[in-house]
Design an enzyme around this catalytic site. Sequence first.
Site, short mmCIF file in Angstrom:
data_model
loop_
_atom_site.label_atom_id
_atom_site.label_comp_id
_atom_site.label_asym_id
_atom_site.label_seq_id
_atom_site.Cartn_x
_atom_site.Cartn_y
_atom_site.Cartn_z
N SER A 63 11.49 55.19 -46.48
CA SER A 63 11.22 55.91 -45.07
C SER A 63 11.35 54.73 -44.66
CB SER A 63 10.02 56.14 -45.65
OG SER A 63 9.47 56.42 -43.50
N TYR A 96 0.62 55.18 -44.71
CA TYR A 96 2.32 55.83 -45.13
C TYR A 96 3.54 54.54 -45.37
CZ TYR A 96 6.18 58.80 -45.87
OH TYR A 96 7.37 59.70 -45.56
#
Length: 259
Positions: A149, A164
Amino acid sequence: MSTQTTDHKIVVVTGASSGIGRGAALEIAARGMGVVVTYNARPEGAERTVEEIRANGGTAVTLPLDISRTDTFPGSMNALSGLLSSEWGADRIHALVNNAGFGGGRSFETMTEDAFDAYYRVLLRGPYFLTQALLPLIEQGGAIVNTSSSSVHSGDTEPGYSGYAAMKGGLTVATRFLAKELSGRSIRVNAVSPGPTRTRLGDNAFERFPEVIDGLAAKTAFSRIGESADIGKVIAFLVSDDSAWITGEDILATGGYAL
């Protein structure tokens, strides 16, 4: 049985029932490779992915897989071996794409140990040990691609993503170390880090909150958010022989987000 030859390249794509996984599966198939489409909660989405691949002349099959359940991986490996033999007459895969996951969006103040452990099981432990389980099936000179990400990079730091991003950051670091460790078998290991991309993550956040799209698009160089096909093309490149001289890299695929 399929008429494909045993040297046909086959790629396992986890979480390919929708979003980036689906985009990757379609683009990989378009390059002439067979695809094993794994899914957990959405078998109908996986079937749609397979149907589209077959409609365009490719080969694909589905395989149920819960990335959070490492205890099921030996059984999944056995099931995969059976599919490789029955569909392609093969006993190896060319590549593994660790894509399955779920989105962030939980503030540090409200983070619980259970929620943190869920991130860990799905985003870090799962892909790490699935790679270990499937390693005997990956051919010499094969490839592994981990979906990370852009949140692990400076410039894309938003409140609510500490848990996350911590797991995605761990996966990115593991990518570099595995590239070194698996180089003896000429297996390339890379990560791709998407920016804001239109997927089902966050419980279809972009469909539920379309008003956020313009603000995110304005922060990219091309004034739009990413689409699944944008990231899928990068992943397809990374599993193909065109990227034979790339390993240990984390490639940002963000459309110039937060430049």
